[in-house]
Design a protein around this motif. Structure first.
Motif, PDB file in Angstrom:
ATOM      1  N   GLY A 165       7.901   1.386  -6.417  1.00 28.53           N
ATOM      2  CA  GLY A 165       6.848   2.264  -6.916  1.00 28.53           C
ATOM      3  C   GLY A 165       5.496   1.593  -7.012  1.00 28.53           C
ATOM      4  O   GLY A 165       4.509   2.252  -7.350  1.00 28.53           O
ATOM      5  N   LEU A 166       5.418   0.305  -6.703  1.00 24.00           N
ATOM      6  CA  LEU A 166       4.155  -0.427  -6.798  1.00 24.00           C
ATOM      7  C   LEU A 166       3.575  -0.672  -5.415  1.00 24.00           C
ATOM      8  O   LEU A 166       4.301  -0.793  -4.430  1.00 24.00           O
ATOM      9  N   LEU A 167       2.264  -0.742  -5.344  1.00 26.55           N
ATOM     10  CA  LEU A 167       1.579  -1.076  -4.103  1.00 26.55           C
ATOM     11  C   LEU A 167       0.421  -1.997  -4.455  1.00 26.55           C
ATOM     12  O   LEU A 167      -0.649  -1.549  -4.868  1.00 26.55           O
ATOM     13  N   ARG A 168       0.638  -3.291  -4.321  1.00 21.06           N
ATOM     14  CA  ARG A 168      -0.356  -4.290  -4.690  1.00 21.06           C
ATOM     15  C   ARG A 168      -0.743  -5.109  -3.473  1.00 21.06           C
ATOM     16  O   ARG A 168       0.035  -5.239  -2.523  1.00 21.06           O
ATOM     17  N   PRO A 169      -1.952  -5.676  -3.483  1.00 12.59           N
ATOM     18  CA  PRO A 169      -2.359  -6.552  -2.375  1.00 12.59           C
ATOM     19  C   PRO A 169      -1.353  -7.699  -2.200  1.00 12.59           C
ATOM     20  O   PRO A 169      -0.874  -8.273  -3.175  1.00 12.59           O
ATOM     21  N   GLY A 170      -1.051  -7.994  -0.959  1.00 18.16           N
ATOM     22  CA  GLY A 170      -0.113  -9.058  -0.658  1.00 18.16           C
ATOM     23  C   GLY A 170       1.313  -8.593  -0.469  1.00 18.16           C
ATOM     24  O   GLY A 170       2.137  -9.332   0.083  1.00 18.16           O
ATOM     25  N   PRO A 172       4.222  -6.710   1.382  1.00 16.81           N
ATOM     26  CA  PRO A 172       4.408  -6.216   2.754  1.00 16.81           C
ATOM     27  C   PRO A 172       4.656  -4.719   2.785  1.00 16.81           C
ATOM     28  O   PRO A 172       5.222  -4.141   1.844  1.00 16.81           O
ATOM     29  N   LEU A 173       4.210  -4.095   3.847  1.00 17.31           N
ATOM     30  CA  LEU A 173       4.472  -2.679   4.085  1.00 17.31           C
ATOM     31  C   LEU A 173       5.533  -2.566   5.180  1.00 17.31           C
ATOM     32  O   LEU A 173       5.545  -3.352   6.129  1.00 17.31           O
ATOM     33  N   PHE A 174       6.397  -1.579   5.042  1.00 13.85           N
ATOM     34  CA  PHE A 174       7.518  -1.426   5.963  1.00 13.85           C
ATOM     35  C   PHE A 174       7.288  -0.197   6.837  1.00 13.85           C
ATOM     36  O   PHE A 174       7.099   0.912   6.344  1.00 13.85           O
ATOM     37  N   VAL A 175       7.286  -0.411   8.151  1.00 15.44           N
ATOM     38  CA  VAL A 175       7.010   0.648   9.120  1.00 15.44           C
ATOM     39  C   VAL A 175       8.316   1.070   9.788  1.00 15.44           C
ATOM     40  O   VAL A 175       8.926   0.280  10.521  1.00 15.44           O
ATOM     41  N   GLY A 194       6.125  10.260   1.086  1.00 22.70           N
ATOM     42  CA  GLY A 194       4.987  10.469   0.202  1.00 22.70           C
ATOM     43  C   GLY A 194       5.148   9.802  -1.151  1.00 22.70           C
ATOM     44  O   GLY A 194       4.143   9.447  -1.790  1.00 22.70           O
ATOM     45  N   VAL A 195       6.372   9.640  -1.616  1.00 25.34           N
ATOM     46  CA  VAL A 195       6.601   9.037  -2.937  1.00 25.34           C
ATOM     47  C   VAL A 195       7.080   7.598  -2.833  1.00 25.34           C
ATOM     48  O   VAL A 195       7.460   6.996  -3.853  1.00 25.34           O
ATOM     49  N   HIS A 196       7.072   7.024  -1.643  1.00 23.60           N
ATOM     50  CA  HIS A 196       7.429   5.614  -1.456  1.00 23.60           C
ATOM     51  C   HIS A 196       6.252   4.936  -0.754  1.00 23.60           C
ATOM     52  O   HIS A 196       6.200   4.878   0.482  1.00 23.60           O
ATOM     53  N   PRO A 197       5.279   4.449  -1.528  1.00 24.16           N
ATOM     54  CA  PRO A 197       4.003   3.988  -0.963  1.00 24.16           C
ATOM     55  C   PRO A 197       4.102   2.792  -0.014  1.00 24.16           C
ATOM     56  O   PRO A 197       3.198   2.592   0.792  1.00 24.16           O
ATOM     57  N   ARG A 198       5.168   2.022  -0.102  1.00 27.31           N
ATOM     58  CA  ARG A 198       5.269   0.851   0.783  1.00 27.31           C
ATOM     59  C   ARG A 198       6.043   1.154   2.064  1.00 27.31           C
ATOM     60  O   ARG A 198       6.268   0.258   2.877  1.00 27.31           O
ATOM     61  N   MET A 199       6.414   2.396   2.237  1.00 29.19           N
ATOM     62  CA  MET A 199       7.145   2.802   3.435  1.00 29.19           C
ATOM     63  C   MET A 199       6.282   3.772   4.233  1.00 29.19           C
ATOM     64  O   MET A 199       5.667   4.672   3.676  1.00 29.19           O
ATOM     65  N   MET A 200       6.229   3.583   5.527  1.00 37.38           N
ATOM     66  CA  MET A 200       5.516   4.500   6.407  1.00 37.38           C
ATOM     67  C   MET A 200       6.323   4.673   7.679  1.00 37.38           C
ATOM     68  O   MET A 200       7.232   3.882   7.972  1.00 37.38           O
TER      69      MET A 200
END
Length: 247
Positions: A165-170, A172-175, A194-200
């Motif tokens: 649930g967190l999205l902080r600088p540093g 990793p983002l998962f594509v 939409g509710v998982h900010p580190r997943m795209m």
């Protein structure tokens, strides 16, 4: 003629040769054996004919592939670190058996099998540079609800509880990279991202399975699965897990 039309028949080649007096002057007849011999001399032989969608290499598809590669390159140079995860579904069948056997010359090699075809198992899997991240089988095909279950399991394996649930600088983002099958575009799936900010998610271009390395994984996986099942009489689900661990 063969390069232009892989499905051309010897009789069609003969008719074209006789009709084309510009290229084949003074040839009023030619045998099929001669044509076959000439083809073989030029390293052309009969092969299995594969059907390829005519749109596969159209200009539109080529442009879409170019845009996909450019998008990947953009993600790689962005400040945030992106981890590329390749996802797909593949089918396995419970009735799979050996396809070749032995018997006396002149007799078929036969085995006794149940009258009904076995159930289909669909395996959804995710791989990255770190190997197999998650794989979940289900009886029958995948759908949006089952895909959400898979994504939840993948999310739990990727992100520690204290970071969810967190999205902080540093961070990793998962594509998630996958194909354009309809349920990948469903409302449930879009809401999940939409509710998982580190997943795209990123969609592969149409007619481009060769851009997804998980296709090679599934190919190797099937061979290993059927090395264990039914030759070693290992249950299919156990054989899938064992094969995934070996690759």
């Amino acid at each position: 003629m063969v390069v232009a039309n892989n499905a051309i028949r010897l009789r069609e080649i003969r008719e074209a040769v006789i009709a084309d007096q510009g290229t084949f002057r003074n040839i009023n007849n030619v045998s099929l054996t001669t044509i076959d011999r000439v083809l073989r001399r030029n390293h052309m032989a009969m092969k299995q004919l594969y059907r390829v969608p005519f749109q596969r290499n159209s200009d539109v598809v080529k442009e879409a592939r170019c845009q996909y590669v450019e998008r990947i390159m953009e993600l790689e140079v962005e400040g945030a670190h992106h981890v590329f995860i390749y996802v797909d579904e593949a089918g396995f069948n419970l009735s799979k058996v050996r396809r070749r056997g032995r018997n006396l010359i002149g007799y078929r090699a036969t085995i006794t099998v149940p009258g009904q075809r076995g159930a289909n198992i669909t395996m959804c899997a995710a791989i990255s540079n770190d190997g197999v991240l998650c794989h979940i089988p289900t009886i029958g095909p995948y759908n949006p609800e089952r895909l959400i279950t898979f994504l939840n399991a993948l999310h739990e394996s990727l992100i520690p509880p204290e970071e969810r649930g967190l999205l902080r600088p540093g961070m990793p983002l998962f594509v998630i990279i996958w194909d354009n099958v309809a349920f990948h575009h469903s409302r449930l799936v879009n809401e999940w991202f939409g509710v998982h900010p580190r997943m795209m998610m990123l969609f592969l271009p149409a007619y481009s399975p060769f851009l997804n390395p998980i296709e090679e994984f599934f190919s190797a996986w099937r061979w290993k699965v059927y090395d264990h099942h039914p030759y070693e009489q290992m249950p299919l689900l156990n054989a899938m897990t064992a094969a995934a661990q070996e690759i």
